[in-house]
Write a protein that holds these residues in place. Structure first.
Motif, PDB file in Angstrom:
ATOM      1  N   GLU A 125      58.773   1.988  33.636  1.00 45.47           N
ATOM      2  CA  GLU A 125      59.918   1.105  33.453  1.00 45.47           C
ATOM      3  C   GLU A 125      61.166   1.949  33.279  1.00 45.47           C
ATOM      4  N   ALA A 126      62.263   1.493  33.857  1.00 48.68           N
ATOM      5  CA  ALA A 126      63.531   2.200  33.732  1.00 48.68           C
ATOM      6  C   ALA A 126      64.629   1.185  33.476  1.00 48.68           C
ATOM      7  N   VAL A 127      65.551   1.547  32.623  1.00 44.78           N
ATOM      8  CA  VAL A 127      66.677   0.676  32.303  1.00 44.78           C
ATOM      9  C   VAL A 127      67.958   1.472  32.548  1.00 44.78           C
ATOM     10  N   GLU A 128      68.854   0.890  33.304  1.00 48.65           N
ATOM     11  CA  GLU A 128      70.139   1.527  33.551  1.00 48.65           C
ATOM     12  C   GLU A 128      71.032   1.326  32.333  1.00 48.65           C
ATOM     13  N   LEU A 129      71.634   2.411  31.847  1.00 48.40           N
ATOM     14  CA  LEU A 129      72.533   2.330  30.696  1.00 48.40           C
ATOM     15  C   LEU A 129      73.977   2.221  31.179  1.00 48.40           C
ATOM     16  N   THR A 130      74.738   1.504  30.409  1.00 48.75           N
ATOM     17  CA  THR A 130      76.170   1.432  30.698  1.00 48.75           C
ATOM     18  C   THR A 130      76.807   2.750  30.252  1.00 48.75           C
ATOM     19  N   PRO A 131      78.012   3.047  30.734  1.00 42.98           N
ATOM     20  CA  PRO A 131      78.670   4.283  30.291  1.00 42.98           C
ATOM     21  C   PRO A 131      78.854   4.342  28.775  1.00 42.98           C
ATOM     22  N   ALA A 132      79.137   3.215  28.129  1.00 43.40           N
ATOM     23  CA  ALA A 132      79.306   3.207  26.678  1.00 43.40           C
ATOM     24  C   ALA A 132      77.978   3.523  25.982  1.00 43.40           C
ATOM     25  N   GLU A 133      76.882   3.007  26.505  1.00 46.44           N
ATOM     26  CA  GLU A 133      75.572   3.292  25.916  1.00 46.44           C
ATOM     27  C   GLU A 133      75.199   4.761  26.105  1.00 46.44           C
ATOM     28  N   ASP A 167      77.307   7.254  26.333  1.00 46.69           N
ATOM     29  CA  ASP A 167      78.135   8.026  25.392  1.00 46.69           C
ATOM     30  C   ASP A 167      77.585   7.937  23.975  1.00 46.69           C
ATOM     31  N   ALA A 168      77.178   6.725  23.563  1.00 47.30           N
ATOM     32  CA  ALA A 168      76.619   6.544  22.219  1.00 47.30           C
ATOM     33  C   ALA A 168      75.324   7.346  22.065  1.00 47.30           C
ATOM     34  N   PHE A 169      74.496   7.371  23.104  1.00 43.40           N
ATOM     35  CA  PHE A 169      73.257   8.141  23.052  1.00 43.40           C
ATOM     36  C   PHE A 169      73.554   9.630  22.961  1.00 43.40           C
ATOM     37  N   ALA A 170      74.551  10.096  23.696  1.00 48.01           N
ATOM     38  CA  ALA A 170      74.923  11.513  23.650  1.00 48.01           C
ATOM     39  C   ALA A 170      75.405  11.892  22.251  1.00 48.01           C
ATOM     40  N   VAL A 171      76.181  11.006  21.615  1.00 49.49           N
ATOM     41  CA  VAL A 171      76.646  11.268  20.248  1.00 49.49           C
ATOM     42  C   VAL A 171      75.451  11.350  19.298  1.00 49.49           C
ATOM     43  N   LEU A 172      74.521  10.437  19.453  1.00 49.01           N
ATOM     44  CA  LEU A 172      73.327  10.424  18.599  1.00 49.01           C
ATOM     45  C   LEU A 172      72.525  11.718  18.760  1.00 49.01           C
ATOM     46  N   VAL A 173      72.368  12.174  19.982  1.00 49.53           N
ATOM     47  CA  VAL A 173      71.613  13.401  20.235  1.00 49.53           C
ATOM     48  C   VAL A 173      72.337  14.591  19.615  1.00 49.53           C
ATOM     49  N   ARG A 174      73.668  14.634  19.736  1.00 46.41           N
ATOM     50  CA  ARG A 174      74.422  15.730  19.130  1.00 46.41           C
ATOM     51  C   ARG A 174      74.267  15.731  17.620  1.00 46.41           C
ATOM     52  N   ARG A 175      74.306  14.550  17.008  1.00 50.77           N
ATOM     53  CA  ARG A 175      74.150  14.465  15.550  1.00 50.77           C
ATOM     54  C   ARG A 175      72.771  14.970  15.125  1.00 50.77           C
ATOM     55  N   LEU A 176      71.761  14.572  15.864  1.00 48.34           N
ATOM     56  CA  LEU A 176      70.399  15.005  15.519  1.00 48.34           C
ATOM     57  C   LEU A 176      70.238  16.517  15.701  1.00 48.34           C
ATOM     58  N   ASN A 177      70.842  17.065  16.719  1.00 49.70           N
ATOM     59  CA  ASN A 177      70.759  18.517  16.955  1.00 49.70           C
ATOM     60  C   ASN A 177      71.537  19.291  15.891  1.00 49.70           C
ATOM     61  N   ASP A 178      72.655  18.757  15.437  1.00 49.16           N
ATOM     62  CA  ASP A 178      73.455  19.448  14.411  1.00 49.16           C
ATOM     63  C   ASP A 178      72.749  19.450  13.068  1.00 49.16           C
ATOM     64  N   GLY A 179      71.930  18.457  12.815  1.00 49.95           N
ATOM     65  CA  GLY A 179      71.218  18.366  11.537  1.00 49.95           C
ATOM     66  C   GLY A 179      70.129  19.407  11.408  1.00 49.95           C
ATOM     67  N   HIS A 180      69.627  19.959  12.480  1.00 51.78           N
ATOM     68  CA  HIS A 180      68.555  20.957  12.424  1.00 51.78           C
ATOM     69  C   HIS A 180      69.121  22.270  12.607  1.00 51.78           C
TER      70      HIS A 180
END
Length: 85
Positions: free
Chosen positions: A62-70, A72-85
């Motif tokens: 299954e694949a779901v196309e993300l909107t540009p806003a989604e 960007d939000a996912f990229a921010v979340l990944v950066r936050r998780l990477n900065d925490g470690h």
């Protein structure tokens, strides 16, 4: 002839244990024979009739196309998780 120091209960106990051993051995032999004949029949047909047929492949992807806003939000979340470690 039993020894005079052995009570009747002790002699009866030995006889009952011997009888139980014979009955157990007879049952074990019958069980093993039945299992061996069942195993020969089991190997003739490898399918399990009680189970539904199994799929050969995995589930479809299954694949779901993300909107540009989604995205960007996912990229921010990944950066936050990477900065925490």
């Amino acid at each position: 002839m039993p020894d005079e120091h052995v009570s009747i209960l002790q002699s009866l106990g030995v006889a009952l244990l011997a009888l139980a051993t014979v009955v157990w051995s007879f049952g074990l032999v019958r069980l093993l024979r039945r299992y061996r004949s069942g195993a020969a029949l089991w190997g003739a047909d490898d399918t399990l009739r009680g189970l539904p047929p199994q799929r050969q492949g995995g589930p479809h992807l299954e694949a779901v196309e993300l909107t540009p806003a989604e995205r960007d939000a996912f990229a921010v979340l990944v950066r936050r998780l990477n900065d925490g470690h």
